[in-house]
Motif scaffolding. Structure first.
Motif, short mmCIF file in Angstrom:
data_model
loop_
_atom_site.label_atom_id
_atom_site.label_comp_id
_atom_site.label_asym_id
_atom_site.label_seq_id
_atom_site.Cartn_x
_atom_site.Cartn_y
_atom_site.Cartn_z
N GLY A 299 35.31 18.13 44.19
CA GLY A 299 34.24 18.23 45.16
C GLY A 299 33.91 16.95 45.90
N GLY A 300 34.66 15.89 45.66
CA GLY A 300 34.41 14.63 46.36
C GLY A 300 34.81 14.73 47.83
N LYS A 301 34.36 13.76 48.60
CA LYS A 301 34.68 13.71 50.02
C LYS A 301 35.69 12.59 50.28
N LEU A 302 36.62 12.87 51.19
CA LEU A 302 37.69 11.92 51.49
C LEU A 302 37.15 10.56 51.90
N GLU A 303 36.10 10.55 52.71
CA GLU A 303 35.58 9.27 53.21
C GLU A 303 34.86 8.46 52.13
N GLU A 304 34.57 9.07 51.00
CA GLU A 304 33.87 8.37 49.91
C GLU A 304 34.82 7.82 48.85
N ILE A 305 36.10 8.08 48.99
CA ILE A 305 37.07 7.69 47.96
C ILE A 305 37.28 6.18 47.97
N LYS A 306 37.21 5.60 46.78
CA LYS A 306 37.47 4.18 46.59
C LYS A 306 38.58 4.07 45.53
N LEU A 307 39.73 3.63 45.95
CA LEU A 307 40.86 3.52 45.05
C LEU A 307 40.87 2.18 44.32
N THR A 308 41.41 2.19 43.12
CA THR A 308 41.67 0.93 42.43
C THR A 308 43.05 0.44 42.88
N LYS A 309 43.35 -0.81 42.60
CA LYS A 309 44.66 -1.34 42.97
C LYS A 309 45.74 -0.71 42.11
N THR A 310 46.85 -0.45 42.74
CA THR A 310 48.00 0.12 42.06
C THR A 310 48.56 -0.90 41.08
N ILE A 311 49.00 -0.39 39.92
CA ILE A 311 49.68 -1.23 38.93
C ILE A 311 51.11 -0.73 38.84
N ILE A 312 52.05 -1.61 39.11
CA ILE A 312 53.47 -1.28 39.05
C ILE A 312 54.07 -1.96 37.83
N LEU A 313 54.66 -1.16 36.96
CA LEU A 313 55.26 -1.72 35.75
C LEU A 313 56.67 -2.19 36.06
N LYS A 314 56.95 -3.41 35.71
CA LYS A 314 58.30 -3.98 35.94
C LYS A 314 58.88 -4.48 34.65
N PHE B 195 48.01 9.62 45.61
CA PHE B 195 47.82 11.00 46.07
C PHE B 195 47.21 11.85 44.96
N SER B 196 47.72 11.68 43.76
CA SER B 196 47.21 12.45 42.63
C SER B 196 45.73 12.15 42.38
N ALA B 197 45.37 10.89 42.43
CA ALA B 197 43.97 10.50 42.22
C ALA B 197 43.07 11.07 43.32
N ILE B 198 43.52 10.96 44.56
CA ILE B 198 42.75 11.48 45.69
C ILE B 198 42.62 12.99 45.58
N ASN B 199 43.69 13.66 45.26
CA ASN B 199 43.69 15.12 45.11
C ASN B 199 42.70 15.55 44.02
N ASN B 200 42.68 14.83 42.90
CA ASN B 200 41.76 15.17 41.82
C ASN B 200 40.30 15.00 42.25
N VAL B 201 40.02 13.95 43.00
CA VAL B 201 38.65 13.73 43.49
C VAL B 201 38.24 14.87 44.42
N LEU B 202 39.15 15.26 45.31
CA LEU B 202 38.84 16.34 46.25
C LEU B 202 38.65 17.67 45.54
N ILE B 203 39.48 17.93 44.55
CA ILE B 203 39.35 19.18 43.77
C ILE B 203 38.00 19.21 43.06
#
Length: 142
Positions: A127-142, A117-125
């Motif tokens: 000026g990016g467009k929602l349909e153009e967003i490409k996320l990287t895979k989540t990394i979960i620290l264990k 959500f944070s990454a998407i929000n930053n892209v939108l802020i």
């Protein structure tokens, strides 16, 4: 399905929705543990529930079906979300919550805890467009 785990995930959603202050990791985990949710499950809920809520809030975004789990040595293992039994129980609880006409403010409150959500929000802020967003895979620290 483990009924007790499902109950505890449902309880966690209720606790997050009832929480009036700023949600921080420490406050969330404390609240969960105080209400009988083990630390391991509390951490899994803290990780997976916001991701699932974010996916439900933004269904047009292309989320990955897998993630990386990284250990303390930095070694990464790719895992598929739906092959994780705890993830599936959390998703089932989230699905139930969304079927009951969820409060938009609560959905946003929980979704905003995710890194996605944070990454998407930053892209939108920026000026990016929602349909153009490409996320990287989540990394979960264990």
């Amino acid at each position: 399905m483990n009924i007790e785990l499902k109950y505890k995930v449902d309880l966690a959603i209720q606790l997050l929705c009832q929480h009036k202050e700023l949600l921080t990791y420490d406050k969330i985990i404390y609240s969960f543990k105080k209400n009988g949710i083990s630390e391991i499950l509390a951490n899994d809920i803290y990780i997976f529930l916001p991701i699932i809520f974010c996916q439900k809030l933004l269904p047009t975004v292309n989320f990955h079906s897998s993630y990386y789990e990284q250990n303390s040595n930095g070694n990464k293992t790719e895992k598929i979300f739906t092959e994780n039994p705890i993830y599936n129980i959390i998703k089932l609880s989230a699905d139930d919550y969304f079927q009951d006409n969820p409060n938009g403010e609560m959905v946003l409150k929980i979704a905003s805890l995710s890194a996605e959500f944070s990454a998407i929000n930053n892209v939108l802020i920026d000026g990016g467009k929602l349909e153009e967003i490409k996320l990287t895979k989540t990394i979960i620290l264990k």
